[in-house]
Design a protein around this motif. Sequence first.
Motif, PDB file in Angstrom:
ATOM      1  N   VAL A  25      53.843  36.109  77.047  1.00 53.07           N
ATOM      2  CA  VAL A  25      54.147  36.712  78.343  1.00 53.07           C
ATOM      3  C   VAL A  25      54.995  37.962  78.159  1.00 53.07           C
ATOM      4  N   ARG A  26      55.976  37.886  77.287  1.00 52.36           N
ATOM      5  CA  ARG A  26      56.824  39.063  77.024  1.00 52.36           C
ATOM      6  C   ARG A  26      56.008  40.203  76.432  1.00 52.36           C
ATOM      7  N   ASN A  28      52.837  40.768  76.877  1.00 53.65           N
ATOM      8  CA  ASN A  28      52.003  41.325  77.940  1.00 53.65           C
ATOM      9  C   ASN A  28      52.804  42.247  78.847  1.00 53.65           C
ATOM     10  N   GLU A  29      54.035  41.871  79.140  1.00 53.82           N
ATOM     11  CA  GLU A  29      54.895  42.718  79.974  1.00 53.82           C
ATOM     12  C   GLU A  29      55.202  44.035  79.264  1.00 53.82           C
ATOM     13  N   GLN A  30      55.432  43.975  77.966  1.00 51.17           N
ATOM     14  CA  GLN A  30      55.705  45.190  77.214  1.00 51.17           C
ATOM     15  C   GLN A  30      54.482  46.091  77.161  1.00 51.17           C
ATOM     16  N   LYS A  32      52.149  46.307  79.454  1.00 51.50           N
ATOM     17  CA  LYS A  32      52.032  46.919  80.783  1.00 51.50           C
ATOM     18  C   LYS A  32      53.017  48.068  80.941  1.00 51.50           C
ATOM     19  N   ALA A  33      54.248  47.878  80.460  1.00 53.00           N
ATOM     20  CA  ALA A  33      55.253  48.932  80.549  1.00 53.00           C
ATOM     21  C   ALA A  33      54.825  50.148  79.727  1.00 53.00           C
TER      22      ALA A  33
END
Length: 58
Positions: A25-26, A28-30, A32-33
């Motif tokens: 999850v982390r 994936n967030e990175q 996206k950023a």
Amino acid sequence: MWIILGLLGWLFNIILWFYLMRSSVRANEQVKALQEINKKQDAQIDLLIQIAHNNKHE
């Protein structure tokens, strides 16, 4: 004895799954950023190209 080993193995698998999912999850967030940063940089580059062409024609 085998029941205890089975339960410990099951518990270990649950803990491992939790940390792997959390890491995923982390990540994936990175991603996206970074994609958002890339879009903004592309827009900035396009503006700089336009300014350079406008200054060239003047």
